[in-house]
Design a protein around this motif. Structure first.
Motif, PDB file in Angstrom:
ATOM      1  N   CYS A 175      -2.792   0.123  -3.380  1.00 59.85           N
ATOM      2  CA  CYS A 175      -1.431   0.661  -3.298  1.00 59.85           C
ATOM      3  C   CYS A 175      -0.728   0.495  -4.643  1.00 59.85           C
ATOM      4  N   CYS A 180       2.890  -4.766   1.162  1.00 62.56           N
ATOM      5  CA  CYS A 180       1.752  -3.904   1.437  1.00 62.56           C
ATOM      6  C   CYS A 180       0.474  -4.650   1.054  1.00 62.56           C
ATOM      7  N   CYS A 199       1.632   4.388   0.414  1.00 60.58           N
ATOM      8  CA  CYS A 199       0.217   4.639   0.731  1.00 60.58           C
ATOM      9  C   CYS A 199      -0.029   4.777   2.225  1.00 60.58           C
ATOM     10  N   THR A 237       2.127  -0.462  -5.225  1.00 61.79           N
ATOM     11  CA  THR A 237       2.930  -1.692  -5.292  1.00 61.79           C
ATOM     12  C   THR A 237       2.096  -2.887  -5.764  1.00 61.79           C
ATOM     13  N   CYS A 255       3.746   1.700   4.963  1.00 67.58           N
ATOM     14  CA  CYS A 255       4.150   1.684   3.548  1.00 67.58           C
ATOM     15  C   CYS A 255       4.515   3.106   3.137  1.00 67.58           C
TER      16      CYS A 255
HETATM   17 ZN    ZN Z   1       1.184   0.544   0.185  1.00 66.38          ZN
END
Ligand code: ZN
Length: 138
Positions: free
Chosen positions: A106, A101, A133, A108, A130
């Motif tokens: 985000c 991502c 998000c 992650t 994703c």
């Molecule tokens: Zn994301």
């Protein structure tokens, strides 16, 4: 190696021209200790131009990953010089740790140990988002 005569290995055929290198990178083939040939812009009756990857080793290949890059590709398994299996990748519903991502906000990006998971949200247009998000993968 003679690229035309793989004895035991994998031939990924019918790759859309230009996708060969992408597949090579995503499959991590540069880390493989086997002979590998990427043949680019091969004339194809069906496709115009195509790429082919020949791997002179009987390795497991990630069909989901191939399907993500190029669902029209075919995976041929060669044993003792003959084609023993033709496998057709499909567009995977979920991609785990294949792409990352790119949204800096985000979760992650913050939680490094989280897996990067994308879900297929539009099969026609091959759009993945994703799961955290909703950011679109390109
Ligand atoms: Zn994301």
């Amino acid at each position: 190696m003679n690229v035309d005569s793989i004895q035991n290995g994998i031939v990924i055929d019918h790759i859309s021209a230009g996708n060969g290198m992408t597949l090579y990178d995503l499959l991590g083939l540069d880390q493989l200790d086997a002979s590998i040939a990427i043949i680019k812009n091969v004339n194809s009756k069906k496709m115009g131009k195509k790429d082919i990857i020949k791997i002179d080793a009987d390795i497991p290949v990630d069909l989901d990953l191939i399907g993500y890059v190029d669902p029209d590709a075919t995976v041929n398994v060669i044993k003792n010089g003959t084609l023993v299996e033709k496998r057709k990748p499909e567009l995977p519903e979920v991609l785990t740790d294949v792409i990352k991502c790119k949204n800096p906000r985000c979760i992650t990006s913050v939680e490094q140990e989280l897996k990067h998971v994308f879900r297929l949200t539009d099969k026609e247009k091959r759009i993945y988002r994703c799961i955290y998000c909703e950011t679109k993968a390109n």
